[in-house]
Design a protein around this motif. Structure first.
Motif, PDB file in Angstrom:
ATOM      1  N   MET A   1       0.846  -1.180   0.000  1.00  0.00           N
ATOM      2  CA  MET A   1       0.000   0.000   0.000  1.00  0.00           C
ATOM      3  C   MET A   1       0.890   1.242   0.000  1.00  0.00           C
ATOM      4  SD  MET A   1      -3.487   0.507   1.427  1.00  0.00           S
ATOM      5  CE  MET A   1      -4.347   2.001   1.321  1.00  0.00           C
ATOM      6  N   LEU A   2       0.422   2.275  -0.675  1.00  0.00           N
ATOM      7  CA  LEU A   2       1.173   3.517  -0.741  1.00  0.00           C
ATOM      8  C   LEU A   2       1.090   4.271   0.579  1.00  0.00           C
ATOM      9  CD1 LEU A   2      -0.026   4.775  -4.245  1.00  0.00           C
ATOM     10  CD2 LEU A   2       2.164   3.739  -3.696  1.00  0.00           C
ATOM     11  N   SER A   3       2.198   4.913   0.938  1.00  0.00           N
ATOM     12  CA  SER A   3       2.177   5.694   2.167  1.00  0.00           C
ATOM     13  C   SER A   3       1.416   7.008   1.991  1.00  0.00           C
ATOM     14  CB  SER A   3       3.595   5.979   2.633  1.00  0.00           C
ATOM     15  OG  SER A   3       4.290   6.716   1.647  1.00  0.00           O
ATOM     16  N   ILE A   4       1.332   7.500   0.739  1.00  0.00           N
ATOM     17  CA  ILE A   4       0.575   8.710   0.436  1.00  0.00           C
ATOM     18  C   ILE A   4      -0.561   8.318  -0.506  1.00  0.00           C
ATOM     19  CG2 ILE A   4       0.654  10.996  -0.628  1.00  0.00           C
ATOM     20  CD1 ILE A   4       3.633  11.080  -0.042  1.00  0.00           C
ATOM     21  N   PRO A   5      -1.794   8.630  -0.160  1.00  0.00           N
ATOM     22  CA  PRO A   5      -2.901   8.290  -1.064  1.00  0.00           C
ATOM     23  C   PRO A   5      -2.716   8.926  -2.437  1.00  0.00           C
ATOM     24  CG  PRO A   5      -3.727   9.082   1.035  1.00  0.00           C
ATOM     25  CD  PRO A   5      -2.243   9.297   1.040  1.00  0.00           C
ATOM     26  N   GLU A   6      -3.137   8.217  -3.475  1.00  0.00           N
ATOM     27  CA  GLU A   6      -2.962   8.698  -4.838  1.00  0.00           C
ATOM     28  C   GLU A   6      -3.612  10.061  -5.061  1.00  0.00           C
ATOM     29  OE1 GLU A   6      -4.089   5.885  -7.814  1.00  0.00           O
ATOM     30  OE2 GLU A   6      -2.992   4.284  -6.837  1.00  0.00           O
ATOM     31  N   LEU A   7      -4.742  10.316  -4.428  1.00  0.00           N
ATOM     32  CA  LEU A   7      -5.417  11.589  -4.614  1.00  0.00           C
ATOM     33  C   LEU A   7      -4.634  12.749  -4.018  1.00  0.00           C
ATOM     34  CD1 LEU A   7      -9.127  10.582  -3.944  1.00  0.00           C
ATOM     35  CD2 LEU A   7      -8.027  11.000  -6.140  1.00  0.00           C
ATOM     36  N   ALA A   8      -3.798  12.474  -3.052  1.00  0.00           N
ATOM     37  CA  ALA A   8      -3.004  13.526  -2.432  1.00  0.00           C
ATOM     38  C   ALA A   8      -1.716  13.797  -3.194  1.00  0.00           C
ATOM     39  CB  ALA A   8      -2.664  13.145  -0.999  1.00  0.00           C
ATOM     40  N   MET A   9      -1.377  12.916  -4.125  1.00  0.00           N
ATOM     41  CA  MET A   9      -0.148  13.084  -4.891  1.00  0.00           C
ATOM     42  C   MET A   9      -0.356  14.164  -5.944  1.00  0.00           C
ATOM     43  SD  MET A   9       0.854   9.095  -5.327  1.00  0.00           S
ATOM     44  CE  MET A   9       2.446   9.366  -6.041  1.00  0.00           C
ATOM     45  N   PRO A  10       0.663  14.983  -6.205  1.00  0.00           N
ATOM     46  CA  PRO A  10       0.497  16.026  -7.221  1.00  0.00           C
ATOM     47  C   PRO A  10       0.315  15.411  -8.602  1.00  0.00           C
ATOM     48  CG  PRO A  10       2.765  15.953  -6.432  1.00  0.00           C
ATOM     49  CD  PRO A  10       1.976  14.991  -5.604  1.00  0.00           C
ATOM     50  N   LYS A  11      -0.623  15.981  -9.370  1.00  0.00           N
ATOM     51  CA  LYS A  11      -0.860  15.465 -10.706  1.00  0.00           C
ATOM     52  C   LYS A  11       0.154  16.066 -11.672  1.00  0.00           C
ATOM     53  CE  LYS A  11      -4.238  18.869 -12.043  1.00  0.00           C
ATOM     54  NZ  LYS A  11      -5.446  19.126 -12.734  1.00  0.00           N
ATOM     55  N   SER A  12       0.204  15.497 -12.834  1.00  0.00           N
ATOM     56  CA  SER A  12       1.114  15.990 -13.859  1.00  0.00           C
ATOM     57  C   SER A  12       0.778  17.441 -14.179  1.00  0.00           C
ATOM     58  CB  SER A  12       0.975  15.122 -15.111  1.00  0.00           C
ATOM     59  OG  SER A  12       1.676  15.693 -16.174  1.00  0.00           O
ATOM     60  N   ASN A  13       1.786  18.236 -14.427  1.00  0.00           N
ATOM     61  CA  ASN A  13       1.580  19.648 -14.713  1.00  0.00           C
ATOM     62  C   ASN A  13       1.361  19.881 -16.205  1.00  0.00           C
ATOM     63  OD1 ASN A  13       1.253  22.196 -13.617  1.00  0.00           O
ATOM     64  ND2 ASN A  13       3.349  22.786 -14.051  1.00  0.00           N
ATOM     65  N   THR A  14       1.406  18.831 -17.032  1.00  0.00           N
ATOM     66  CA  THR A  14       1.207  19.001 -18.467  1.00  0.00           C
ATOM     67  C   THR A  14      -0.237  18.689 -18.841  1.00  0.00           C
ATOM     68  OG1 THR A  14       1.849  16.731 -18.983  1.00  0.00           O
ATOM     69  CG2 THR A  14       3.600  18.382 -18.972  1.00  0.00           C
ATOM     70  N   VAL A  15      -0.694  19.357 -19.887  1.00  0.00           N
ATOM     71  CA  VAL A  15      -2.041  19.148 -20.396  1.00  0.00           C
ATOM     72  C   VAL A  15      -2.000  19.300 -21.911  1.00  0.00           C
ATOM     73  CG1 VAL A  15      -2.721  21.567 -20.087  1.00  0.00           C
ATOM     74  CG2 VAL A  15      -4.460  19.802 -20.153  1.00  0.00           C
ATOM     75  N   THR A  16      -2.836  18.523 -22.584  1.00  0.00           N
ATOM     76  CA  THR A  16      -2.956  18.611 -24.035  1.00  0.00           C
ATOM     77  C   THR A  16      -4.312  19.212 -24.367  1.00  0.00           C
ATOM     78  OG1 THR A  16      -1.604  16.630 -24.285  1.00  0.00           O
ATOM     79  CG2 THR A  16      -2.919  17.296 -26.185  1.00  0.00           C
ATOM     80  N   THR A  17      -4.300  20.226 -25.236  1.00  0.00           N
ATOM     81  CA  THR A  17      -5.552  20.831 -25.675  1.00  0.00           C
ATOM     82  C   THR A  17      -5.700  20.646 -27.183  1.00  0.00           C
ATOM     83  OG1 THR A  17      -4.514  23.002 -25.977  1.00  0.00           O
ATOM     84  CG2 THR A  17      -5.566  22.576 -23.861  1.00  0.00           C
ATOM     85  N   VAL A  18      -6.947  20.500 -27.596  1.00  0.00           N
ATOM     86  CA  VAL A  18      -7.268  20.438 -29.024  1.00  0.00           C
ATOM     87  C   VAL A  18      -8.289  21.533 -29.279  1.00  0.00           C
ATOM     88  CG1 VAL A  18      -8.159  19.040 -30.910  1.00  0.00           C
ATOM     89  CG2 VAL A  18      -6.865  17.957 -29.074  1.00  0.00           C
ATOM     90  N   TYR A  19      -7.885  22.535 -30.061  1.00  0.00           N
ATOM     91  CA  TYR A  19      -8.733  23.684 -30.351  1.00  0.00           C
ATOM     92  C   TYR A  19      -8.667  23.969 -31.837  1.00  0.00           C
ATOM     93  CZ  TYR A  19     -10.633  28.415 -30.080  1.00  0.00           C
ATOM     94  OH  TYR A  19     -11.412  29.533 -30.237  1.00  0.00           O
ATOM     95  N   ASN A  20      -9.815  23.944 -32.501  1.00  0.00           N
ATOM     96  CA  ASN A  20      -9.895  24.122 -33.957  1.00  0.00           C
ATOM     97  C   ASN A  20      -9.018  23.124 -34.698  1.00  0.00           C
ATOM     98  OD1 ASN A  20     -11.839  26.093 -34.153  1.00  0.00           O
ATOM     99  ND2 ASN A  20     -10.377  27.776 -34.127  1.00  0.00           N
ATOM    100  N   GLY A  21      -8.944  21.913 -34.197  1.00  0.00           N
ATOM    101  CA  GLY A  21      -8.176  20.859 -34.843  1.00  0.00           C
ATOM    102  C   GLY A  21      -6.683  20.918 -34.595  1.00  0.00           C
ATOM    103  N   ILE A  22      -6.221  21.870 -33.812  1.00  0.00           N
ATOM    104  CA  ILE A  22      -4.787  22.015 -33.524  1.00  0.00           C
ATOM    105  C   ILE A  22      -4.516  21.471 -32.125  1.00  0.00           C
ATOM    106  CG2 ILE A  22      -2.883  23.630 -33.229  1.00  0.00           C
ATOM    107  CD1 ILE A  22      -4.391  25.485 -35.182  1.00  0.00           C
ATOM    108  N   ARG A  23      -3.638  20.472 -32.061  1.00  0.00           N
ATOM    109  CA  ARG A  23      -3.265  19.851 -30.790  1.00  0.00           C
ATOM    110  C   ARG A  23      -2.039  20.575 -30.231  1.00  0.00           C
ATOM    111  NH1 ARG A  23      -4.095  14.988 -28.288  1.00  0.00           N
ATOM    112  NH2 ARG A  23      -5.436  14.332 -29.989  1.00  0.00           N
ATOM    113  N   GLU A  24      -2.133  20.965 -28.970  1.00  0.00           N
ATOM    114  CA  GLU A  24      -1.027  21.677 -28.323  1.00  0.00           C
ATOM    115  C   GLU A  24      -0.784  21.076 -26.941  1.00  0.00           C
ATOM    116  OE1 GLU A  24       0.307  26.282 -27.408  1.00  0.00           O
ATOM    117  OE2 GLU A  24      -1.649  25.872 -28.291  1.00  0.00           O
ATOM    118  N   VAL A  25       0.480  20.854 -26.624  1.00  0.00           N
ATOM    119  CA  VAL A  25       0.853  20.331 -25.309  1.00  0.00           C
ATOM    120  C   VAL A  25       1.408  21.491 -24.491  1.00  0.00           C
ATOM    121  CG1 VAL A  25       2.323  18.723 -24.049  1.00  0.00           C
ATOM    122  CG2 VAL A  25       1.357  18.055 -26.262  1.00  0.00           C
TER     123      VAL A  25
END
Length: 68
Positions: free
Chosen positions: A1-25
């Motif tokens: 078992m993890l010592s820190i719950p998964e929900l408390a762990m920081p999430k990735s700071n990257t995100v991918t967006t798709v706007y008008n057919g253009i994918r951007e990270v």
């Protein structure tokens, strides 16, 4: 078992967006949110709806956000 719950762990700071057919990270989640908030506030009609769709997904913390 993890010592820190998964929900408390920081999430990735990257995100991918798709706007008008253009994918951007993005390496900074907050920068992506700020960009789409500004885009949403400065456009109207269909473009505003597309930007709003991406922004709402960013607010919910998704790793991939699309305007569809």
């Amino acid at each position: 078992m993890l010592s820190i719950p998964e929900l408390a762990m920081p999430k990735s700071n990257t995100v991918t967006t798709v706007y008008n057919g253009i994918r951007e990270v993005w390496t900074d989640y907050e920068q992506a949110k700020a960009y789409y908030l500004e885009l949403m506030m400065t456009t109207d009609g269909e473009e505003r709806d597309r930007a709003e769709c991406v922004y709402i997904q960013l607010l919910h913390g998704l790793d991939e956000c699309s305007d569809e």
